[in-house]
Motif scaffolding. Structure first.
Motif, PDB file in Angstrom:
ATOM      1  N   LEU A 315       0.828  -1.108   0.010  1.00 55.82           N
ATOM      2  CA  LEU A 315      -0.078   0.117  -0.109  1.00 55.82           C
ATOM      3  C   LEU A 315       1.076   1.263  -0.191  1.00 55.82           C
ATOM      4  CD1 LEU A 315      -3.045  -1.099   2.507  1.00 55.82           C
ATOM      5  CD2 LEU A 315      -2.833  -1.404   0.083  1.00 55.82           C
ATOM      6  N   ARG A 316       2.006   1.094   0.765  1.00 50.61           N
ATOM      7  CA  ARG A 316       2.803   2.239   0.487  1.00 50.61           C
ATOM      8  C   ARG A 316       3.489   2.510  -0.883  1.00 50.61           C
ATOM      9  NH1 ARG A 316       5.100   4.645   5.299  1.00 50.61           N
ATOM     10  NH2 ARG A 316       6.989   4.906   4.201  1.00 50.61           N
ATOM     11  N   ASP A 317       3.761   1.472  -1.432  1.00 55.05           N
ATOM     12  CA  ASP A 317       4.230   1.578  -3.009  1.00 55.05           C
ATOM     13  C   ASP A 317       3.210   2.095  -3.749  1.00 55.05           C
ATOM     14  OD1 ASP A 317       6.506   0.701  -4.899  1.00 55.05           O
ATOM     15  OD2 ASP A 317       4.568  -0.161  -5.803  1.00 55.05           O
ATOM     16  N   ARG A 318       1.999   1.730  -3.558  1.00 53.43           N
ATOM     17  CA  ARG A 318       0.828   2.373  -4.512  1.00 53.43           C
ATOM     18  C   ARG A 318       0.433   3.774  -3.924  1.00 53.43           C
ATOM     19  NH1 ARG A 318      -1.743   0.193  -8.123  1.00 53.43           N
ATOM     20  NH2 ARG A 318      -3.723   1.346  -7.507  1.00 53.43           N
ATOM     21  N   GLY A 319       0.860   4.190  -2.850  1.00 53.81           N
ATOM     22  CA  GLY A 319       0.364   5.341  -2.240  1.00 53.81           C
ATOM     23  C   GLY A 319      -1.054   5.420  -1.941  1.00 53.81           C
ATOM     24  N   THR A 320      -1.386   4.311  -1.433  1.00 59.51           N
ATOM     25  CA  THR A 320      -2.999   4.010  -1.018  1.00 59.51           C
ATOM     26  C   THR A 320      -3.335   5.062  -0.008  1.00 59.51           C
ATOM     27  OG1 THR A 320      -2.818   1.758  -1.644  1.00 59.51           O
ATOM     28  CG2 THR A 320      -4.761   2.649  -0.194  1.00 59.51           C
ATOM     29  N   PHE A 321      -2.315   5.486   1.063  1.00 55.14           N
ATOM     30  CA  PHE A 321      -2.779   6.375   1.992  1.00 55.14           C
ATOM     31  C   PHE A 321      -1.722   7.536   1.769  1.00 55.14           C
ATOM     32  CE2 PHE A 321      -4.013   2.279   3.619  1.00 55.14           C
ATOM     33  CZ  PHE A 321      -5.161   2.443   4.203  1.00 55.14           C
ATOM     34  N   MET A 322      -2.014   8.931   2.276  1.00 55.07           N
ATOM     35  CA  MET A 322      -1.410  10.128   2.217  1.00 55.07           C
ATOM     36  C   MET A 322      -1.657  10.607   3.410  1.00 55.07           C
ATOM     37  SD  MET A 322      -3.759  11.864  -0.922  1.00 55.07           S
ATOM     38  CE  MET A 322      -2.152  12.855  -1.311  1.00 55.07           C
ATOM     39  N   THR A 323      -0.630  11.545   3.561  1.00 56.49           N
ATOM     40  CA  THR A 323      -0.923  12.786   4.796  1.00 56.49           C
ATOM     41  C   THR A 323      -1.163  14.122   4.219  1.00 56.49           C
ATOM     42  OG1 THR A 323       0.614  11.274   6.006  1.00 56.49           O
ATOM     43  CG2 THR A 323       0.246  13.450   6.868  1.00 56.49           C
ATOM     44  N   VAL A 324      -1.972  14.724   4.901  1.00 57.47           N
ATOM     45  CA  VAL A 324      -2.432  15.991   4.593  1.00 57.47           C
ATOM     46  C   VAL A 324      -2.278  16.922   5.718  1.00 57.47           C
ATOM     47  CG1 VAL A 324      -4.175  17.592   3.345  1.00 57.47           C
ATOM     48  CG2 VAL A 324      -3.719  15.275   2.377  1.00 57.47           C
TER      49      VAL A 324
END
Length: 378
Positions: A315-324
């Protein structure tokens, strides 16, 4: 704005749950979504994830001048999202046919639990009520226990906000082709029932009980589609439905001499197979089993917590989550190859863009000041 919906303007009458989720999806894909709050909401903290990506204006919908502001905004919009009970929009003076008298192409998305028509149309409820009424909730849970609510994912979001987003885009396509807007009656009872399409198909084929739970393929009744506790108290999820995957699972667990893959779907073997699976998984930790099955197509994955999911390598490789702004968000989805979406903006407070939006509608500084003074906007 960037993304495939850049250039689309959507007005969202502030609500909770499915309406905001629909608005978030549209904003994530590039639409300019303008959320209308009540003046009393000004300064109130927004949902730190669900309310992302919108511009916000605070308007008193009980004021004639406030309705005039909203009408002017809707005259320039492509679509509107509202989640009131049936009849409320009409009582406010914002009936869809009235709005389309000055903007014929306007699409009005109407999000409710029970729909715009029917005996229960005006009845209050929440996700659990809608999926219960639609025959979904009774299908979820173990046979010897009560139905288990699947969070509020099926009614509010899958059968509600996501279905409304689809309906809006379909109606917008029609408006582009015909020049005529229309209403989208998105009811969570309808959407929840629609999500069960494959299940209804199985029932028609005699492969699913329409009255019992915990005795069907995807509800935990079969040992090869279930979760198992490991030595550390954590769980793995097993979905080895196809014979090749089941065989790989049995071999990986070291049970090839005790389980006959040819009898995988024989209900007479389920109790023993489940017992053997449970005993095997209890001998190692969850992460040890995940490592053991790495590279093996046995349809086995770890049951991750929300916190663990943000650290997962795939999921990190795909960028499934992000921080805003320091807050973890699920990233916009799906991905587009030619019209990539931008990182969503952090949620704005109610009324944060009131002056800028009014200026864009042609209101002068004196007019804005007068609207503020009388409490029409905030």
């Amino acid at each position: 704005m960037t993304g495939p919906l850049a250039g689309l303007t959507v007005v969202e009458l502030g609500g909770i749950g499915p309406g905001p989720f629909c608005a978030m999806l549209l904003a994530d894909s590039g639409a300019d979504v303008i959320r209308i709050h009540r003046p009393g909401d000004a300064g109130r903290a927004p949902n730190p994830v669900l309310d992302r990506g919108r511009r916000c204006i605070a308007v008193d919908l009980k004021s004639p001048n406030g309705i005039a502001v909203v009408r002017r905004l809707l005259d320039r919009a492509d679509a509107m999202i509202e989640g009131f009970r049936p009849g409320v929009l009409e009582r406010l003076g914002l009936a869809p046919d009235v709005l389309r008298s000055t903007n014929p192409r306007l699409v009005v998305g109407r999000m409710t639990g029970f729909g715009q028509t029917g005996p229960l149309a005006a009845r209050a409820g929440h996700d659990i009520n809608y999926i219960a009424q639609a025959g979904v909730l009774n299908s979820i849970g173990r046979p010897d226990d009560k139905p288990v609510p699947p969070l509020n994912l099926v009614g509010d979001f899958g059968g509600g906000g996501m279905l409304l987003a689809f309906g809006l885009l379909a109606a917008l396509h029609s408006a582009r082709e015909t020049g005529a807007g229309q209403d989208v009656d998105a009811a969570m009872v309808d959407g929840a029932a629609l999500l069960m399409a494959m299940t209804w198909g199985f029932a028609a084929e005699g492969r699913w009980s329409p009255t019992e739970r915990g005795v069907n393929l995807f509800d935990g009744s079969v040992p090869y589609y279930d979760t198992y506790e490991c030595a550390d108290g954590k769980y793995v999820a097993v979905g080895a439905i196809e014979p090749a995957f089941f065989r790989a699972l049995v071999e990986g667990l070291g049970l090839a001499d005790r389980i006959d893959p040819a009898r995988q779907t024989d209900a007479a073997t389920f109790e023993q197979t489940r017992k053997l699976f449970s005993g095997a998984f209890a001998t190692r930790t969850r992460d040890e089993w995940v490592a053991h099955f790495d590279g093996v197509d046995a349809c086995l994955t770890p049951v991750l917590s929300m916190a663990e999911a943000t650290r997962d390598a795939h999921l990190r490789d795909r960028g499934t989550f992000m921080t805003v702004d320091g807050v973890v968000h699920p990233a916009p989805a799906p991905r587009f190859s030619a019209t990539a979406t931008a990182s969503p903006a952090a949620p704005a407070s109610a009324g944060a863009h009131t002056d800028a939006i009014l200026a864009g509608l042609g209101f002068g500084p004196a007019e804005v000041a007068a609207l503020r003074e009388e409490g029409t906007v905030a």
